[in-house]
Structures are given as C-alpha cells and as structure tokens.
Design a protein around this motif. Sequence first.
Motif, mmCIF file in Angstrom:
data_model
loop_
_atom_site.group_PDB
_atom_site.id
_atom_site.type_symbol
_atom_site.label_atom_id
_atom_site.label_comp_id
_atom_site.label_asym_id
_atom_site.label_seq_id
_atom_site.Cartn_x
_atom_site.Cartn_y
_atom_site.Cartn_z
ATOM 1 N N ILE A 198 33.898 -53.614 16.921
ATOM 2 C CA ILE A 198 35.322 -53.606 17.286
ATOM 3 C C ILE A 198 35.684 -52.308 18.003
ATOM 4 C CG2 ILE A 198 37.656 -53.622 16.346
ATOM 5 C CD1 ILE A 198 36.623 -55.434 14.114
ATOM 6 N N PHE A 199 35.166 -51.180 17.542
ATOM 7 C CA PHE A 199 35.481 -49.901 18.183
ATOM 8 C C PHE A 199 34.941 -49.847 19.610
ATOM 9 C CE2 PHE A 199 35.977 -47.874 13.835
ATOM 10 C CZ PHE A 199 37.328 -47.644 14.001
ATOM 11 N N THR A 200 33.729 -50.308 19.832
ATOM 12 C CA THR A 200 33.158 -50.287 21.182
ATOM 13 C C THR A 200 33.894 -51.240 22.120
ATOM 14 O OG1 THR A 200 31.520 -51.925 20.444
ATOM 15 C CG2 THR A 200 30.862 -49.610 20.431
ATOM 16 N N SER A 201 34.424 -52.346 21.586
ATOM 17 C CA SER A 201 35.175 -53.289 22.422
ATOM 18 C C SER A 201 36.574 -52.777 22.731
ATOM 19 C CB SER A 201 35.248 -54.645 21.732
ATOM 20 O OG SER A 201 36.026 -55.561 22.474
ATOM 21 N N ALA A 202 37.215 -52.171 21.755
ATOM 22 C CA ALA A 202 38.595 -51.709 21.964
ATOM 23 C C ALA A 202 38.660 -50.432 22.795
ATOM 24 C CB ALA A 202 39.274 -51.488 20.612
ATOM 25 N N LEU A 203 37.669 -49.568 22.680
ATOM 26 C CA LEU A 203 37.688 -48.271 23.366
ATOM 27 C C LEU A 203 36.768 -48.222 24.580
ATOM 28 C CD1 LEU A 203 37.614 -45.937 20.227
ATOM 29 C CD2 LEU A 203 39.598 -46.754 21.511
ATOM 30 N N ALA A 204 36.166 -49.361 24.943
ATOM 31 C CA ALA A 204 35.266 -49.424 26.108
ATOM 32 C C ALA A 204 34.148 -48.392 26.001
ATOM 33 C CB ALA A 204 36.055 -49.245 27.406
ATOM 34 N N MET A 205 33.428 -48.452 24.891
ATOM 35 C CA MET A 205 32.329 -47.509 24.625
ATOM 36 C C MET A 205 31.010 -48.272 24.560
ATOM 37 S SD MET A 205 34.227 -45.225 21.674
ATOM 38 C CE MET A 205 32.809 -44.151 21.448
ATOM 39 N N GLU A 206 30.670 -48.934 25.672
ATOM 40 C CA GLU A 206 29.429 -49.699 25.709
ATOM 41 C C GLU A 206 28.225 -48.771 25.602
ATOM 42 O OE1 GLU A 206 31.905 -50.026 27.771
ATOM 43 O OE2 GLU A 206 32.651 -52.079 27.459
ATOM 44 N N GLY A 207 27.216 -49.219 24.852
ATOM 45 C CA GLY A 207 26.008 -48.438 24.662
ATOM 46 C C GLY A 207 26.097 -47.395 23.567
ATOM 47 N N GLN A 208 27.201 -47.306 22.847
ATOM 48 C CA GLN A 208 27.368 -46.303 21.793
ATOM 49 C C GLN A 208 27.633 -46.945 20.430
ATOM 50 O OE1 GLN A 208 30.181 -43.221 22.815
ATOM 51 N NE2 GLN A 208 29.816 -43.445 25.004
ATOM 52 N N GLN A 209 27.255 -48.210 20.289
ATOM 53 C CA GLN A 209 27.554 -48.902 19.042
ATOM 54 C C GLN A 209 26.773 -48.317 17.876
ATOM 55 O OE1 GLN A 209 27.109 -53.131 19.270
ATOM 56 N NE2 GLN A 209 27.721 -53.487 17.147
ATOM 57 N N LEU A 210 25.500 -47.977 18.092
ATOM 58 C CA LEU A 210 24.709 -47.414 17.001
ATOM 59 C C LEU A 210 25.212 -46.036 16.581
ATOM 60 C CD1 LEU A 210 21.095 -48.426 18.105
ATOM 61 C CD2 LEU A 210 22.550 -49.496 16.352
ATOM 62 N N LEU A 211 25.725 -45.269 17.555
ATOM 63 C CA LEU A 211 26.272 -43.958 17.208
ATOM 64 C C LEU A 211 27.540 -44.076 16.367
ATOM 65 C CD1 LEU A 211 25.819 -42.094 20.624
ATOM 66 C CD2 LEU A 211 24.381 -41.926 18.577
ATOM 67 N N ILE A 212 28.313 -45.130 16.597
ATOM 68 C CA ILE A 212 29.527 -45.344 15.814
ATOM 69 C C ILE A 212 29.186 -46.000 14.479
ATOM 70 C CG2 ILE A 212 31.798 -46.466 15.808
ATOM 71 C CD1 ILE A 212 31.778 -46.300 18.826
ATOM 72 N N ALA A 213 28.143 -46.840 14.451
ATOM 73 C CA ALA A 213 27.799 -47.552 13.220
ATOM 74 C C ALA A 213 27.289 -46.604 12.133
ATOM 75 C CB ALA A 213 26.739 -48.616 13.519
ATOM 76 N N TYR A 214 26.665 -45.493 12.513
ATOM 77 C CA TYR A 214 26.128 -44.570 11.505
ATOM 78 C C TYR A 214 27.216 -43.939 10.638
ATOM 79 C CZ TYR A 214 23.808 -40.506 9.482
ATOM 80 O OH TYR A 214 23.341 -39.559 8.603
ATOM 81 N N PRO A 215 28.269 -43.319 11.204
ATOM 82 C CA PRO A 215 29.327 -42.781 10.317
ATOM 83 C C PRO A 215 30.085 -43.869 9.568
ATOM 84 C CG PRO A 215 29.961 -42.556 12.609
ATOM 85 C CD PRO A 215 28.534 -42.976 12.612
ATOM 86 N N CYS A 216 30.191 -45.060 10.174
ATOM 87 C CA CYS A 216 30.840 -46.172 9.456
ATOM 88 C C CYS A 216 30.016 -46.580 8.240
ATOM 89 C CB CYS A 216 31.025 -47.360 10.394
ATOM 90 S SG CYS A 216 32.239 -47.109 11.707
ATOM 91 N N ALA A 217 28.702 -46.568 8.399
ATOM 92 C CA ALA A 217 27.834 -46.913 7.265
ATOM 93 C C ALA A 217 27.957 -45.884 6.148
ATOM 94 C CB ALA A 217 26.389 -47.028 7.746
ATOM 95 N N LEU A 218 28.103 -44.611 6.510
ATOM 96 C CA LEU A 218 28.291 -43.585 5.474
ATOM 97 C C LEU A 218 29.592 -43.800 4.706
ATOM 98 C CD1 LEU A 218 27.131 -40.362 7.380
ATOM 99 C CD2 LEU A 218 25.835 -41.731 5.714
#
Length: 257
Positions: A226-246
Amino acid sequence: MSNFEQFHSDFYQSSYTIDYQEDGYNSYGSNENLCGNRRSPIGEQPQAGAFAPSEILLSSQSYTGQILQPIYSPNALSHVSYADGFDEEPPLLEELGINFDHIWQKTLTVLNPMKPADGSIMNETDLTGPMVFCLALGATLLLAGKVHFGYVYGMSAFGCLAMHALLNLMSVTGVSHGCVASVLGYCLLPMVILSSSAVIFSLQGILGTLLALFIIGWCSLSASKIFTSALAMEGQQLLIAYPCALLYGLFALLTVF
C-alpha cells in the motif's frame, strides 16, 4: 377676564389667516371647496402634496403594515434560492469522512496481499477502520486473559511516528501522519486473526510460532504494498517491508506471550 382673553389671543396668534367661504362649496365635494381658501399675508401658499413625486405618494399609500412588521411579498421571496437547505446538505457520514465503500476496499486489499492497491483510495486519512481493528485486537487479547489495551495504543502511536519519519526520508512527495496511521491500522487486521486464535489454543509452541511468522509477513507485505502504491515508490517495497515487519513483530510477541 379681559386680560385672559388678551393672553389667549396672543398665545394662539399666527401669521396665517383662514377664511371659510361658504359660497365656494358645491355639491361635488371637491378638495378645494372642502378645505377652503387659505390665504396668508405673503400670498397664496401651495398645498403640501402639490410638488411631491407620484412615486413617493404611491409607495406611501401602498404600505398597509405596521411598525416592525413588514408586508409579506411572495414575489420578492420567489427570487431567493436557498443553497444550504436540508435537502441539499451532504449526509452525516460523508461530513465525518466515513465511507463504507472505501473501508471495504481497503479491507479486501489487506486480506489479499496479491491484489494491487488503489493509490487514490489508500492515500486517505481514514481512521475508522484502524480504530475498529485496534479495539478488536485489544478485545481478543482480553478474551485470552491479557489486558494490553495500553500497550496496543502505545506501540501503535510509536510505530506511526517512526514510519512517518522513515517514509518522509525515502519518498519524494512526502506523507502525512493520518495516511501512515490509516495504512498501518488497516494492516493490523491479520494480527486480529492471530489474537483470535490465541483464544482457542495456546500459541507458545512450534505451530504458534509458525502462525505468528506467517501473520507478520502478511501484515508487512500488505503495508509495504500500500505504501509503494500510494507514494509511488516502485522498487522499494522490501525496504519498506522490513521496518513494518519489526513493528508487527512487537504485536505478535504481545499476542503470543
């Protein structure tokens, strides 16, 4: 008595003399004959309304109301349009920002991590669903014998502030606090499923650990999508998923132990 008559005549003395001529009266009852001929020392004086405009006379004659009680004129009210009538006001839920269609779409997006997210809908500060899911998480933990409402709200607030700072550093457009809280709150729904499972059986084992890891991955994958779709951050999903997992790992530890 002579002094009183002299005072009376001096007190009511006027510069105008009125002569009533009985011979000027006729049978038609005209205004000139009824009022009589008025004479003054400087000549004939015109009547009071002789030089008044006809518009003033008509306006003064047409008013039949009283003081502070204007006449009701339907013609004047017919040109007035009330744009803020009760029939044209938006519904109460719309004024409060509650849209059940958007809530349902966001819930389905979280439940199906493979479904593409609509950035226009996800980039909204909708806190109705997150509040419901936080209350549901606290209620299911309470059924399991764990009173952790304060921990749930405290970790949620801390996680929203941390993710807001991180996303503002990573994205170009930036993001608001409400949008971060909305996305993280909606993605808390799988954690409610984990806490509901804790009511039925104990999660302190291999099965509970595997289920908790699966729920953490589910929540973090949905939030990063959802963050990569709303903020147009293609290619950075894994970087966002790590702090979300924590962040969701803290909720999982709170649920399991």
